[in-house]
Scaffold this active site. Sequence first.
Site, PDB file in Angstrom:
ATOM      1  CE1 TYR A  71      -4.150   1.923   0.779  1.00  0.00           C
ATOM      2  CE2 TYR A  71      -2.475   3.449   1.584  1.00  0.00           C
ATOM      3  CZ  TYR A  71      -3.776   3.206   1.171  1.00  0.00           C
ATOM      4  OH  TYR A  71      -4.691   4.219   1.141  1.00  0.00           O
ATOM      5  CG  PHE A 123      -9.083  14.954 -25.008  1.00  0.00           C
ATOM      6  CD1 PHE A 123      -9.393  14.483 -26.276  1.00  0.00           C
ATOM      7  CD2 PHE A 123      -9.553  14.249 -23.912  1.00  0.00           C
ATOM      8  CE1 PHE A 123     -10.162  13.343 -26.446  1.00  0.00           C
ATOM      9  CE2 PHE A 123     -10.322  13.101 -24.074  1.00  0.00           C
ATOM     10  CZ  PHE A 123     -10.625  12.646 -25.334  1.00  0.00           C
ATOM     11  CG  ASP A 124     -13.811  15.023 -25.163  1.00  0.00           C
ATOM     12  OD1 ASP A 124     -12.928  14.485 -24.478  1.00  0.00           O
ATOM     13  OD2 ASP A 124     -14.693  14.377 -25.770  1.00  0.00           O
ATOM     14  CG  ASP A 213      -2.902  16.345 -22.542  1.00  0.00           C
ATOM     15  OD1 ASP A 213      -2.364  15.221 -22.552  1.00  0.00           O
ATOM     16  OD2 ASP A 213      -4.139  16.494 -22.580  1.00  0.00           O
ATOM     17  CB  ALA A 215      -2.115  11.829 -24.055  1.00  0.00           C
ATOM     18  CE  LYS A 256      -5.501   8.844 -24.655  1.00  0.00           C
ATOM     19  NZ  LYS A 256      -6.303   9.042 -23.445  1.00  0.00           N
ATOM     20  CG  HIS A 448     -19.738  11.846 -27.633  1.00  0.00           C
ATOM     21  ND1 HIS A 448     -19.828  13.071 -27.029  1.00  0.00           N
ATOM     22  CD2 HIS A 448     -18.534  11.345 -27.270  1.00  0.00           C
ATOM     23  CE1 HIS A 448     -18.716  13.317 -26.358  1.00  0.00           C
ATOM     24  NE2 HIS A 448     -17.925  12.277 -26.470  1.00  0.00           N
TER      25      HIS A 448
HETATM   26  N1  F0G Z   1      -5.656  14.304 -22.987  1.00  0.00           N
HETATM   27  C1  F0G Z   1      -5.681  13.829 -24.248  1.00  0.00           C
HETATM   28  C2  F0G Z   1      -4.896  14.515 -25.322  1.00  0.00           C
HETATM   29  C3  F0G Z   1      -6.472  12.690 -24.546  1.00  0.00           C
HETATM   30  O1  F0G Z   1      -6.515  12.242 -25.807  1.00  0.00           O
HETATM   31  C4  F0G Z   1      -7.204  12.068 -23.515  1.00  0.00           C
HETATM   32  C5  F0G Z   1      -8.022  10.867 -23.790  1.00  0.00           C
HETATM   33  C6  F0G Z   1      -7.117  12.599 -22.217  1.00  0.00           C
HETATM   34  C7  F0G Z   1      -6.337  13.718 -21.994  1.00  0.00           C
HETATM   35  C8  F0G Z   1      -7.885  12.005 -21.068  1.00  0.00           C
HETATM   36  O2  F0G Z   1      -7.279  10.862 -20.622  1.00  0.00           O
HETATM   37  O3  F0G Z   1      -8.977   9.081 -21.030  1.00  0.00           O
HETATM   38  O4  F0G Z   1      -6.993   8.697 -19.559  1.00  0.00           O
HETATM   39  O5  F0G Z   1      -8.814  10.159 -18.803  1.00  0.00           O
HETATM   40  N2  F0G Z   1      -8.335  10.454 -24.941  1.00  0.00           N
HETATM   41  C9  F0G Z   1      -9.047   9.212 -25.291  1.00  0.00           C
HETATM   42  C10 F0G Z   1      -9.305   9.167 -26.761  1.00  0.00           C
HETATM   43  C11 F0G Z   1     -10.215   8.905 -24.440  1.00  0.00           C
HETATM   44  O6  F0G Z   1     -10.052   8.266 -27.208  1.00  0.00           O
HETATM   45  O7  F0G Z   1      -8.773   9.978 -27.503  1.00  0.00           O
HETATM   46  P1  F0G Z   1      -8.066   9.632 -19.969  1.00  0.00           P
END
Ligand code: F0G
Length: 457
Positions: A71, A123-124, A213, A215, A256, A448
Amino acid sequence: MTVKVEPFKIKVVEPIKLISKNERLKKMEEARYNIFRLKGEDVYIDLLTDSGTSAMSDHQWAGIMEGDESYAGSKSFFNLERVIKKITGFEYVVPTHQGRPAENILFSQLIKPGDVVPGNAHFDSTQAHIIHKGGKAVNLLLDEAYDPKTYHPFKGNVNIEQLENLIKSQRDNIPFFLMTVTNNTIGGQPVSMENLRRTRKLLSGFGIPLYIDAARFAENAYFIKLREPGYGEKEVKDIVREMFSYADGCIMSAKKDGLVNIGGFIALNDKKLYEQCCELLILLEGFITYGGMAGRDLEALARGLEEVIEEDYLAYRIDQVNYLGKKLDDAGIPIVQPPGGHGIYIDAKSVFPRIPQSQFPAYTLVVEMYIEAGVRAAEIGSVAFAKKDEITGKTDYPRLELTRLAVPRRVYTYRHMDFVAEGVIHVAKKKDKVKGFKIAYEPKTLRHFLADFARVE
Ligand code: F0G
C-alpha cells in the site's frame, strides 16, 4: 529491403470474428445506432480509440508478475518515478489511474472561477475539467489546422500571435498555458520544438507557467525527428527531454504512449504545488505511492514508458498509421493531411457532401463502416461538439466534421489496415445512397456516449 514489418513477434493471440452483415445491422439497431453500446465481441477491428488498448510486451507482462502491491512504499512506484524523472526531467511525480484525475487534481490547484486557460487544442475531458473549475478553455490553432487538405508539418502548433493578443487583454486571468502533444481533436498533429520554445519565451515574459498534456509525447517527438530541421540525427530520448525542458510540468494519460491499459500521472518541478496535489490525490485516488493503480500497473507503466521511446518501435508505429492514410488517400478518400500519429481522420463532409452537418456526416460514416466491415471508429464532429444556444435555439457547428480511425499500439498488423481501408472505400462508393442521422434521445452532457440515434427518412 524496403518492406516494413512489425518490430515484434506475436506470442499470444486474441481471436476476432467477423459476424455477418445481417447480424451487424441487427446489432446496430439494438444499440439504437450508438456505437458505444456495441459489444466489443461484435466488433471485428476496433479503431474506436488508441486509449488503454495497447498490447503489452513480454517484458511488461513479466513486470505484472513482479509488481509490488505494498500500500505504501511500493518498489514498483519507485521504478516508475525513476523512469518518469529520467524521461521528463521533472522532480516530482504524482501517480493517477488515468488522464482525467491528473487534470482534476492539477486544475483544482491552479484554476479559479473566471480564469481563462489557453492551449493549442484541449482534449474534450480537459476542456470539461477547466469548465468544471469555473474557467474558460480557449484553443489557439493555426488556420492551416482547420483545412484538412493543406499540408503543414506541425499542424498542432499554437498560434503565437493570437496567444500574445490574448495574454495582453487577459493577463491577470491566465493561470497557465496547456500544450497538447500531439493534438487529438484536429488530427493527431504534432507541435514543433520551435513552437514550444517560442511559446515558452512568450509566456516567461509574462510569468505564466506552461504545462504539457503528454498523452502522445513520444509520437510528437518522433515527428520532430522526422520533420524539423536540426533534429534528424538526434535521439528520441533527447528530443523528449528538450520538449519537457520548456515546461513547468505535465499531465499524462498513460493509456496512450505509456503502452498500458490503465495509468496516468502528474509530473512537476514546484515542491509546494506537488504537496498540494498529494493532499488531493489521497482524497480522490489513493496514497501517493500508488494513486489509484495496482502495483503491477505501476510496474507495467514504468517499462512501457521506456519502450515507447525506442526508435524502431516509433518508426513502425508512425509508418503503420501513415500506411493506412496512404491507402485511403490513393483511393481518393479525403483525410486530414498529413496523417497523424495515432490515427487517420477522415473529412466526412467531403465523403458525404449531400449530408448536412445537422444530419451528422462523420457519425454516419462511423455507423456505415461498422455495417459494411465490422470496423468501429469514433466521431469527432457535430455529435460530440455542436452546441445549441439555449436562448436563441441556434446550433453552432464545429468547423471540421471528422471520423477518427484510431490505431491501437502493437495490436493490429498492416494486413488489418488493408481490410479497414477496403471497408472505407466500399462505404464511400455508396455515398449517394447513404442517409444521415437524427438524435432521438440525448443526455445533458457528453451526449455521444449515451444518445440514441435514428436514420433520417
Ligand atoms: N488528454 C488527451 C490529449 C487525450 O486524448 C485524452 C483521452 C485525455 C487527456 C484524457 O485521458 O482518457 O486517460 O482520462 N483520450 C481518449 C481518446 C479517451 O479516445 O482519444 P483519460
